[in-house]
Design a protein around this motif. Structure first.
Motif, PDB file in Angstrom:
ATOM      1  N   THR A  58       0.723  -1.224  -0.104  1.00 60.48           N
ATOM      2  CA  THR A  58       0.238  -0.073  -0.157  1.00 60.48           C
ATOM      3  C   THR A  58       0.706   1.301  -0.017  1.00 60.48           C
ATOM      4  O   THR A  58       1.753   1.166   0.602  1.00 60.48           O
ATOM      5  N   TRP A  59       0.412   2.212  -0.743  1.00 58.53           N
ATOM      6  CA  TRP A  59       1.037   3.446  -0.809  1.00 58.53           C
ATOM      7  C   TRP A  59       0.478   4.389   0.071  1.00 58.53           C
ATOM      8  O   TRP A  59      -1.000   4.517  -0.085  1.00 58.53           O
ATOM      9  N   ASN A  60       1.299   5.059   0.780  1.00 55.15           N
ATOM     10  CA  ASN A  60       0.748   6.324   1.486  1.00 55.15           C
ATOM     11  C   ASN A  60       0.349   7.474   0.702  1.00 55.15           C
ATOM     12  O   ASN A  60       1.367   7.777   0.046  1.00 55.15           O
TER      13      ASN A  60
END
Length: 78
Positions: free
Chosen positions: A2-4
């Motif tokens: 997951t990318w912030n």
């Protein structure tokens, strides 16, 4: 994985924050000037030099306040 996501650039209260910073800096200058009466000559030079830097910071804050106010008037959006 997951990318912030980066935080949104919230400039909505920058003018007010900068104005608070100017006011706090002015108060610091005033307190420092009051302490000059009880300072040695060496301390006096240091205080005067620091107050000069504070004055320069105030000028920079005021320029940034103007920039932020202009951005607000022009409808700044991220």
């Amino acid at each position: 994985m997951t990318w912030n996501k980066p935080n949104k650039d919230d400039r909505s209260d920058n003018v007010e924050k900068l104005q608070d910073m100017v006011q706090n800096t002015i108060e610091n200058i005033e307190r420092a000037e009051e302490s000059l009466h009880f300072s040695s000559s060496e301390q006096r030079e240091q205080i005067e030099a620091k107050n000069q830097r504070r004055e320069e910071s105030i000028q920079a804050f005021r320029a940034e306040i103007q920039d932020e106010a202009n951005a607000r008037e022009n409808g700044f959006r991220e």
